[in-house]
Design a protein around this motif. Structure first.
Motif, PDB file in Angstrom:
ATOM      1  N   UNK A  10       0.821  -1.190   0.000  1.00 27.71           N
ATOM      2  CA  UNK A  10       0.000   0.000   0.000  1.00 27.71           C
ATOM      3  C   UNK A  10       0.874   1.267   0.000  1.00 27.71           C
ATOM      4  N   UNK A  11       2.006   1.199   0.714  1.00 28.73           N
ATOM      5  CA  UNK A  11       2.894   2.361   0.729  1.00 28.73           C
ATOM      6  C   UNK A  11       3.460   2.621  -0.664  1.00 28.73           C
ATOM      7  N   UNK A  12       3.806   1.554  -1.372  1.00 32.16           N
ATOM      8  CA  UNK A  12       4.334   1.699  -2.720  1.00 32.16           C
ATOM      9  C   UNK A  12       3.275   2.315  -3.636  1.00 32.16           C
ATOM     10  N   UNK A  13       2.041   1.846  -3.518  1.00 31.82           N
ATOM     11  CA  UNK A  13       0.957   2.405  -4.335  1.00 31.82           C
ATOM     12  C   UNK A  13       0.719   3.871  -3.999  1.00 31.82           C
ATOM     13  N   UNK A  14       0.781   4.204  -2.709  1.00 30.91           N
ATOM     14  CA  UNK A  14       0.610   5.602  -2.301  1.00 30.91           C
ATOM     15  C   UNK A  14       1.698   6.497  -2.849  1.00 30.91           C
ATOM     16  N   UNK A  15       2.937   6.014  -2.791  1.00 26.82           N
ATOM     17  CA  UNK A  15       4.056   6.796  -3.338  1.00 26.82           C
ATOM     18  C   UNK A  15       3.910   6.972  -4.841  1.00 26.82           C
ATOM     19  N   UNK A  16       3.455   5.926  -5.516  1.00 31.62           N
ATOM     20  CA  UNK A  16       3.280   6.019  -6.967  1.00 31.62           C
ATOM     21  C   UNK A  16       2.176   7.010  -7.322  1.00 31.62           C
ATOM     22  N   UNK A  17       1.093   7.027  -6.535  1.00 30.30           N
ATOM     23  CA  UNK A  17       0.005   7.969  -6.791  1.00 30.30           C
ATOM     24  C   UNK A  17       0.475   9.410  -6.605  1.00 30.30           C
ATOM     25  N   UNK A  18       1.316   9.651  -5.605  1.00 30.35           N
ATOM     26  CA  UNK A  18       1.864  10.998  -5.385  1.00 30.35           C
ATOM     27  C   UNK A  18       2.701  11.432  -6.586  1.00 30.35           C
ATOM     28  N   UNK A  19       3.553  10.549  -7.082  1.00 27.51           N
ATOM     29  CA  UNK A  19       4.410  10.870  -8.229  1.00 27.51           C
ATOM     30  C   UNK A  19       3.566  11.138  -9.472  1.00 27.51           C
ATOM     31  N   UNK A  20       2.536  10.332  -9.691  1.00 27.83           N
ATOM     32  CA  UNK A  20       1.656  10.529 -10.849  1.00 27.83           C
ATOM     33  C   UNK A  20       0.954  11.883 -10.764  1.00 27.83           C
ATOM     34  N   UNK A  21       0.479  12.237  -9.570  1.00 29.79           N
ATOM     35  CA  UNK A  21      -0.204  13.531  -9.429  1.00 29.79           C
ATOM     36  C   UNK A  21       0.764  14.697  -9.631  1.00 29.79           C
ATOM     37  N   UNK A  22       2.021  14.534  -9.200  1.00 27.22           N
ATOM     38  CA  UNK A  22       3.019  15.582  -9.457  1.00 27.22           C
ATOM     39  C   UNK A  22       3.290  15.708 -10.954  1.00 27.22           C
ATOM     40  N   UNK A  23       3.351  14.577 -11.648  1.00 25.29           N
ATOM     41  CA  UNK A  23       3.549  14.620 -13.098  1.00 25.29           C
ATOM     42  C   UNK A  23       2.407  15.373 -13.778  1.00 25.29           C
ATOM     43  N   UNK A  24       1.177  15.060 -13.388  1.00 28.60           N
ATOM     44  CA  UNK A  24       0.015  15.720 -13.996  1.00 28.60           C
ATOM     45  C   UNK A  24       0.026  17.210 -13.686  1.00 28.60           C
ATOM     46  N   UNK A  25       0.381  17.569 -12.454  1.00 29.86           N
ATOM     47  CA  UNK A  25       0.423  18.981 -12.076  1.00 29.86           C
ATOM     48  C   UNK A  25       1.475  19.749 -12.879  1.00 29.86           C
ATOM     49  N   UNK A  26       2.522  19.067 -13.322  1.00 30.05           N
ATOM     50  CA  UNK A  26       3.595  19.720 -14.080  1.00 30.05           C
ATOM     51  C   UNK A  26       3.524  19.436 -15.574  1.00 30.05           C
ATOM     52  N   UNK A  27       2.355  19.084 -16.065  1.00 28.65           N
ATOM     53  CA  UNK A  27       2.201  18.725 -17.475  1.00 28.65           C
ATOM     54  C   UNK A  27       2.515  19.890 -18.414  1.00 28.65           C
ATOM     55  N   UNK A  28       2.405  21.123 -17.934  1.00 26.83           N
ATOM     56  CA  UNK A  28       2.680  22.288 -18.774  1.00 26.83           C
ATOM     57  C   UNK A  28       3.980  23.003 -18.405  1.00 26.83           C
ATOM     58  N   UNK A  29       4.764  22.421 -17.535  1.00 27.77           N
ATOM     59  CA  UNK A  29       6.019  23.036 -17.107  1.00 27.77           C
ATOM     60  C   UNK A  29       7.114  22.722 -18.121  1.00 27.77           C
TER      61      UNK A  29
END
Length: 116
Positions: free
Chosen positions: A1-20
């Motif tokens: 579950x910790x691995x999945x949580x960390x992966x979700x955080x990274x994915x959301x950071x990627x989406x937030x920086x899609x225009x950077x």
């Protein structure tokens, strides 16, 4: 579950920086690699009895995405479609893990009480 949580955080950071400009998409290291280096420990080594033990170190590593689908003209490698697919994989992983935990709890309850 910790691995999945960390992966979700990274994915959301990627989406937030899609225009950077020049942002390189990231991903969490493979689950197998995390488990290979995962040794059971109780945290930091305590040399004196009055020392406070720390939390165990996590082996979840964030690394550059090895297979981005595309790169924009400004150097950004985030593909929203790819990140959406990864987010769906994480969601399915959470559902599977939660179901397994629930079944294990049900079996333990049945063993202890004998009541279904």
């Amino acid at each position: 579950m910790q691995w999945l949580g960390a992966r979700q955080v990274v994915i959301s950071e990627n989406i937030a920086n899609a225009d950077t400009p020049d942002y390189k998409s990231k991903d969490v290291g493979a689950f197998d690699a995390m488990m290979e280096g995962n040794e059971r420990s109780n945290g930091l080594r305590v040399t004196k009895p009055n020392h406070i033990q720390g939390a165990p170190k996590s082996n979840i590593g964030i690394e550059a995405d090895t297979g981005p689908w595309e790169q924009s003209l400004d150097g950004n490698t985030v593909s929203l479609e790819q990140q959406t697919i990864k987010a769906a994989e994480v969601s399915e992983g959470y559902k599977l893990a939660a179901s397994l935990y629930r079944k294990g709890h049900d079996l333990l309850t049945l063993a202890v009480t004998g009541i279904r």
